[in-house]
Motif scaffolding. Structure first.
Motif, short mmCIF file in Angstrom:
data_model
loop_
_atom_site.label_atom_id
_atom_site.label_comp_id
_atom_site.label_asym_id
_atom_site.label_seq_id
_atom_site.Cartn_x
_atom_site.Cartn_y
_atom_site.Cartn_z
N HIS A 1 6.21 0.57 20.99
CA HIS A 1 4.88 0.21 21.47
C HIS A 1 4.27 1.40 22.21
O HIS A 1 4.94 2.07 22.99
N HIS A 2 3.00 1.66 21.91
CA HIS A 2 2.25 2.64 22.68
C HIS A 2 0.78 2.26 22.59
O HIS A 2 0.26 2.06 21.49
N PRO A 3 0.09 2.09 23.72
CA PRO A 3 -1.29 1.62 23.70
C PRO A 3 -2.20 2.49 22.83
O PRO A 3 -2.18 3.72 22.93
N GLY A 4 -2.98 1.84 21.97
CA GLY A 4 -3.91 2.54 21.11
C GLY A 4 -3.32 3.01 19.80
O GLY A 4 -4.01 3.62 18.99
N TYR A 5 -2.04 2.69 19.57
CA TYR A 5 -1.36 3.12 18.35
C TYR A 5 -0.71 1.93 17.67
O TYR A 5 -0.25 0.99 18.33
N ARG A 6 -0.67 1.96 16.35
CA ARG A 6 -0.02 0.92 15.58
C ARG A 6 1.41 1.37 15.28
O ARG A 6 1.63 2.42 14.67
N CYS A 7 2.38 0.59 15.72
CA CYS A 7 3.79 0.92 15.56
C CYS A 7 4.43 -0.10 14.62
O CYS A 7 4.40 -1.29 14.89
N ARG B 1 3.65 -4.30 14.38
CA ARG B 1 3.45 -4.78 15.75
C ARG B 1 2.23 -4.08 16.32
O ARG B 1 2.30 -2.92 16.69
N ARG B 2 1.12 -4.80 16.36
CA ARG B 2 -0.08 -4.22 16.94
C ARG B 2 0.01 -4.32 18.46
O ARG B 2 0.22 -5.40 18.99
N PRO B 3 -0.14 -3.20 19.15
CA PRO B 3 0.00 -3.24 20.61
C PRO B 3 -1.09 -4.05 21.26
O PRO B 3 -2.22 -4.09 20.79
N ARG B 4 -0.76 -4.71 22.36
CA ARG B 4 -1.76 -5.40 23.16
C ARG B 4 -2.52 -4.37 23.97
O ARG B 4 -1.96 -3.59 24.73
N LEU B 5 -3.83 -4.33 23.77
CA LEU B 5 -4.65 -3.32 24.41
C LEU B 5 -5.25 -3.89 25.67
O LEU B 5 -5.85 -4.95 25.66
N VAL B 6 -5.10 -3.18 26.76
CA VAL B 6 -5.65 -3.60 28.04
C VAL B 6 -6.83 -2.70 28.36
O VAL B 6 -6.68 -1.48 28.51
N GLY B 7 -8.01 -3.28 28.44
CA GLY B 7 -9.22 -2.48 28.64
C GLY B 7 -9.31 -1.94 30.05
O GLY B 7 -8.83 -2.54 31.00
N GLY B 8 -9.97 -0.79 30.16
CA GLY B 8 -10.19 -0.21 31.47
C GLY B 8 -11.03 1.03 31.36
O GLY B 8 -10.88 1.79 30.42
N VAL B 9 -11.93 1.25 32.27
CA VAL B 9 -12.80 2.40 32.20
C VAL B 9 -12.00 3.68 32.26
O VAL B 9 -12.24 4.61 31.53
N GLY B 10 -10.99 3.72 33.09
CA GLY B 10 -10.19 4.92 33.20
C GLY B 10 -8.75 4.66 32.86
O GLY B 10 -7.90 5.49 33.10
N SER B 11 -8.47 3.46 32.33
CA SER B 11 -7.06 3.11 32.11
C SER B 11 -6.67 3.36 30.68
O SER B 11 -7.50 3.56 29.84
#
Length: 208
Positions: A148-154, A198-208
């Protein structure tokens, strides 16, 4: 006919940020800084005269205008990508594959892939890891244990309960024709099993 279009980079920044609901994840995809994405979006909003995002504390939310704007922009990029793909001559699509150092390349039968996919110029960088993918040095990565890595499809490419080998691509380009072709090739290899997506769960954030 002359088209009144905003700058392409600003549209790319908006489209990526809207998909991820995060300037940081959009920046990873576009290989720029989060500040650059934020500046491009701000300039686009100023040009259009509408606010596209609500910037809350550690959260990025599309406004009604942003929600209405996104489908057309995404569809436009898809049409451009498809038109470009059809225009390219044989071998013009380039795919840079990164592979971790202990992976046995014989498993991939790359000579057969190249012979059956003349439209794709495949190059391999080994060893390579997440750093090379994030920096844009490779388009696609076979990594060890990167579940898992945010913004990437693993997607796992082998069986077992251990770390295993995973196929990793940025969410924004994971469905590009050359990457899809390689993914299908992996699935069809005699020793391969269907990729566990496994599509990562993306957590939104302006700077996150």
């Amino acid at each position: 006919m002359t088209y009144a279009l905003p700058p392409l980079n600003a549209l790319r920044a908006f489209e990526a940020a809207a998909r991820h609901l995060s300037f940081k994840l959009a920046a990873h995809e576009l290989h720029v800084t989060p500040a650059a994405v934020g500046q491009q979006v701000k300039a686009l909003e100023a040009r259009l005269g509408v606010q596209l995002f609500e910037r809350l504390h550690k959260q990025l939310i599309l406004t009604a205008a942003g929600q209405a704007y996104l489908p057309g922009i995404s569809e436009g990029f898809r049409h451009i990508a498809e038109a470009t793909s059809q225009l390219k001559p044989a071998g013009a699509m380039q795919l840079q594959l990164g592979v971790h150092g202990s992976f046995d390349l014989r498993r991939l039968d790359l000579a057969a892939f190249r012979s059956t996919h003349a439209e794709i110029g495949l190059r391999v960088l080994q060893p390579a890891g997440l750093h090379e993918l994030v920096e844009g040095k490779v388009d696609l990565l076979i990594a060890r244990g990167l579940r898992h890595h945010p913004g990437y499809r693993c997607e796992r490419i082998d069986e077992g309960s251990g770390g295993g080998d995973w196929l990793v691509a940025p969410e924004g380009t994971a469905d590009c024709p050359e990457i899809v072709s390689f993914r299908v090739w992996l699935r069809a290899l005699p020793a391969a099993k269907p990729l566990a997506n496994r599509r990562p769960r993306l957590v939104g954030g302006v700077g996150s």
